[in-house]
Design a protein around this motif. Structure first.
Motif, PDB file in Angstrom:
ATOM      1  N   THR A   1       1.231  16.887  26.485  1.00 24.48           N
ATOM      2  CA  THR A   1       1.911  17.856  25.641  1.00 24.48           C
ATOM      3  C   THR A   1       1.593  17.650  24.162  1.00 24.48           C
ATOM      4  N   PHE A   2       1.543  16.421  23.697  1.00 20.25           N
ATOM      5  CA  PHE A   2       1.272  16.171  22.279  1.00 20.25           C
ATOM      6  C   PHE A   2      -0.115  16.666  21.890  1.00 20.25           C
ATOM      7  N   GLN A   3      -1.081  16.517  22.788  1.00 19.09           N
ATOM      8  CA  GLN A   3      -2.420  17.011  22.501  1.00 19.09           C
ATOM      9  C   GLN A   3      -2.437  18.538  22.426  1.00 19.09           C
TER      10      GLN A   3
ATOM     11  N   GLY B   1      10.525  12.127  32.108  1.00 16.86           N
ATOM     12  CA  GLY B   1       9.921  10.803  32.021  1.00 16.86           C
ATOM     13  C   GLY B   1       8.418  10.816  31.840  1.00 16.86           C
ATOM     14  N   THR B   2       7.808  11.978  31.675  1.00 19.60           N
ATOM     15  CA  THR B   2       6.371  12.080  31.469  1.00 19.60           C
ATOM     16  C   THR B   2       6.100  13.136  30.410  1.00 19.60           C
ATOM     17  N   ASP B   3       4.931  13.049  29.791  1.00 22.34           N
ATOM     18  CA  ASP B   3       4.579  14.045  28.786  1.00 22.34           C
ATOM     19  C   ASP B   3       3.411  14.920  29.229  1.00 22.34           C
ATOM     20  N   HIS B   4       3.150  14.963  30.529  1.00 21.65           N
ATOM     21  CA  HIS B   4       2.101  15.825  31.041  1.00 21.65           C
ATOM     22  C   HIS B   4       2.592  17.265  31.103  1.00 21.65           C
ATOM     23  N   VAL B   5       1.692  18.191  30.850  1.00 23.65           N
ATOM     24  CA  VAL B   5       2.047  19.604  30.811  1.00 23.65           C
ATOM     25  C   VAL B   5       2.500  20.094  32.186  1.00 23.65           C
TER      26      VAL B   5
ATOM     27  N   THR C   1       5.714  24.008  15.032  1.00 25.35           N
ATOM     28  CA  THR C   1       5.361  22.634  15.374  1.00 25.35           C
ATOM     29  C   THR C   1       6.608  21.764  15.493  1.00 25.35           C
ATOM     30  N   ALA C   2       7.558  21.931  14.591  1.00 27.74           N
ATOM     31  CA  ALA C   2       8.803  21.165  14.670  1.00 27.74           C
ATOM     32  C   ALA C   2       9.562  21.497  15.947  1.00 27.74           C
ATOM     33  N   LEU C   3       9.634  22.779  16.302  1.00 27.74           N
ATOM     34  CA  LEU C   3      10.314  23.179  17.533  1.00 27.74           C
ATOM     35  C   LEU C   3       9.612  22.611  18.766  1.00 27.74           C
ATOM     36  N   LEU C   4       8.286  22.672  18.785  1.00 30.56           N
ATOM     37  CA  LEU C   4       7.551  22.135  19.935  1.00 30.56           C
ATOM     38  C   LEU C   4       7.718  20.624  20.062  1.00 30.56           C
ATOM     39  N   LEU C   5       7.799  19.918  18.952  1.00 30.18           N
ATOM     40  CA  LEU C   5       8.018  18.474  19.017  1.00 30.18           C
ATOM     41  C   LEU C   5       9.404  18.153  19.571  1.00 30.18           C
ATOM     42  N   VAL C   6      10.405  18.933  19.219  1.00 30.78           N
ATOM     43  CA  VAL C   6      11.749  18.729  19.769  1.00 30.78           C
ATOM     44  C   VAL C   6      11.748  19.007  21.265  1.00 30.78           C
ATOM     45  N   VAL C   7      11.075  20.072  21.675  1.00 30.83           N
ATOM     46  CA  VAL C   7      10.978  20.383  23.107  1.00 30.83           C
ATOM     47  C   VAL C   7      10.210  19.283  23.837  1.00 30.83           C
TER      48      VAL C   7
ATOM     49  N   LEU D   1      10.086  16.054  23.030  1.00 27.98           N
ATOM     50  CA  LEU D   1      10.972  14.897  23.170  1.00 27.98           C
ATOM     51  C   LEU D   1      12.027  15.127  24.247  1.00 27.98           C
ATOM     52  N   ALA D   2      12.589  16.328  24.310  1.00 28.31           N
ATOM     53  CA  ALA D   2      13.579  16.636  25.337  1.00 28.31           C
ATOM     54  C   ALA D   2      12.953  16.622  26.725  1.00 28.31           C
ATOM     55  N   SER D   3      11.776  17.178  26.857  1.00 22.21           N
ATOM     56  CA  SER D   3      11.089  17.209  28.149  1.00 22.21           C
ATOM     57  C   SER D   3      10.712  15.810  28.609  1.00 22.21           C
TER      58      SER D   3
END
Length: 112
Positions: free
Chosen positions: A25-27, A102-106, A87-93, A95-97
């Motif tokens: 997600t971060f990428q 427990g994973t940051d995969h799309v 970008t700020a909204l996506l970063l909050v989403v 972190l919540a996801s």
């Protein structure tokens, strides 16, 4: 100079698309930011910015081609503000996801 600007826009766009297609997600967020920067540069370049030209046309009979067009600058400034908020909204989403799944995969998988 146009070649350097075109190459810069192309590199930003290609890097952004490559990052959008990554599984984390971060990428994806970084890729969206790079694509928005490339679009901003493209809009700014299409405005044909002139050096040492006044930005506002005065009163009276004047030749409008001698003046700078303020519309691309206003559009880019608005796009920068919207991109920062997105970008700020996506970063909050993100972190919540990550906290929920427990994973940051799309796709939700852990690389399987």
């Amino acid at each position: 100079m146009e070649l350097v600007l075109a190459l810069g826009i192309g590199v930003l766009t290609a890097s952004g698309v490559w990052l959008i297609l990554r599984p984390r997600t971060f990428q994806v967020i970084l890729g969206l930011s790079l694509v928005s920067y490339a679009v901003n540069m493209f809009i700014y370049a299409m405005g044909r910015l002139k050096v040492d030209a006044p930005p506002i046309v005065g009163s009276g009979a004047v030749e409008a081609s001698r003046y700078d067009d303020p519309l691309p600058q206003a559009l880019v400034l608005t796009a920068i503000v919207i991109s920062f908020a997105m970008t700020a909204l996506l970063l909050v989403v993100l972190l919540a996801s990550r906290g929920i799944t427990g994973t940051d995969h799309v796709d939700g998988n852990d690389g399987e």
